[in-house]
Design a protein around this motif. Sequence first.
Motif, PDB file in Angstrom:
ATOM      1  N   GLN A 203       8.628  21.264 -63.152  1.00  0.00           N
ATOM      2  CA  GLN A 203       9.080  23.049 -62.543  1.00  0.00           C
ATOM      3  C   GLN A 203       8.122  22.577 -61.443  1.00  0.00           C
ATOM      4  O   GLN A 203       8.261  24.103 -60.521  1.00  0.00           O
ATOM      5  N   GLN A 204       6.811  22.198 -61.229  1.00  0.00           N
ATOM      6  CA  GLN A 204       6.267  22.260 -59.797  1.00  0.00           C
ATOM      7  C   GLN A 204       6.914  21.317 -59.054  1.00  0.00           C
ATOM      8  O   GLN A 204       7.112  21.854 -58.050  1.00  0.00           O
ATOM      9  N   GLY A 205       8.736  20.475 -59.379  1.00  0.00           N
ATOM     10  CA  GLY A 205       8.932  19.916 -58.464  1.00  0.00           C
ATOM     11  C   GLY A 205       9.160  18.458 -58.398  1.00  0.00           C
ATOM     12  O   GLY A 205       8.520  17.951 -58.453  1.00  0.00           O
ATOM     13  N   PRO A 206       9.902  17.979 -57.121  1.00  0.00           N
ATOM     14  CA  PRO A 206      10.253  16.702 -57.368  1.00  0.00           C
ATOM     15  C   PRO A 206       9.055  15.969 -56.623  1.00  0.00           C
ATOM     16  O   PRO A 206       7.792  16.591 -56.251  1.00  0.00           O
ATOM     17  N   GLU A 207       8.736  14.885 -56.858  1.00  0.00           N
ATOM     18  CA  GLU A 207       7.682  13.908 -56.779  1.00  0.00           C
ATOM     19  C   GLU A 207       6.354  14.376 -57.802  1.00  0.00           C
ATOM     20  O   GLU A 207       5.164  14.063 -57.116  1.00  0.00           O
ATOM     21  N   SER A 208       6.168  14.826 -58.330  1.00  0.00           N
ATOM     22  CA  SER A 208       5.182  15.789 -58.847  1.00  0.00           C
ATOM     23  C   SER A 208       5.041  14.694 -60.340  1.00  0.00           C
ATOM     24  O   SER A 208       6.336  14.575 -60.976  1.00  0.00           O
TER      25      SER A 208
END
Length: 304
Positions: A203-208
């Motif tokens: 949910q935080q986004g790519p590469e998190s």
Amino acid sequence: MLEDVLRSHGKGTKGVRLFDAFGIPYIVRSRSILPLEVTTSQHVKAALPFVGNLAYIALAGGFLMTDILALRVLLVCGYSGLVTFHLLHAKPLRIPLGWSAFFVAVNTYAAICLALARFPAGMTEEDEAVHAAFFERLSPAQFKMLLDVGERRELADGTMLTVERVTCSMLYFVEQGSASLTLGGEEVAKIGRGGFVNDVAFQQGPESSSYGTCRCCGKVRVIAWQQEALRDLLSHDGCLADSFKHILVGSLVEQLLQRYKAEEKKERAMRPKLLRNGTESGDKFRCSLEEARSREQSLPALRS
């Protein structure tokens, strides 16, 4: 002779055909779409009121339906009845007939689309059970789309799913078994059946990076998605994306509640021990205080 009569009424002029290919004068030719043997039958005429009334009853029933598929099916039945009703007349009303046929086609198409979304092909009983238990917010067709971009995996005991503060390209759904979640080397939660692993990073986004370290406890069966492929699917279907987000948030809230209940249970178990330790400390303090007072009272006697 009939031709002379027609000419006398001004119905015939040079170059204008007075009869059709079957020799029937245009002025008296039937406008019936079906054969006259059908439309003039006494049985058909007796059945017409029932056909018309049943058609309108079906339409009225459709407007009362709260289920959209049932509504479409009843509309198809109702408008099909109206088409039949108009066709069985010797002089059918062409405009109502045409629009009724159009509404039959529109509602049939809509009903087929709804049926395919509600009863997609290729779902097993196991898939249906998982959908009903954990993905009910999604339609069966949407859940089938999720399964198509993911894969089921059987993982052995001790398999590492994520590592704390390390990027993981996968999102996992625990279908069977459980996994332990550790933060800073301390186990803080168990993620059981119906839970997601690496959902916070997703949910935080790519590469998190991953929130914590997750390791399988015994044999675990999961549904695994490549985050990139899953994001691509969700980007093309806003309704699916919103529903899936609600499912992830609900799963996270459920995990937090489980952690809270576990901490509360642990605290209740420790409370008697803490109270006992506190009583013992209080008793020692009171004994020390009484001893100090007795010594203070004995000082004047010593001085005298």
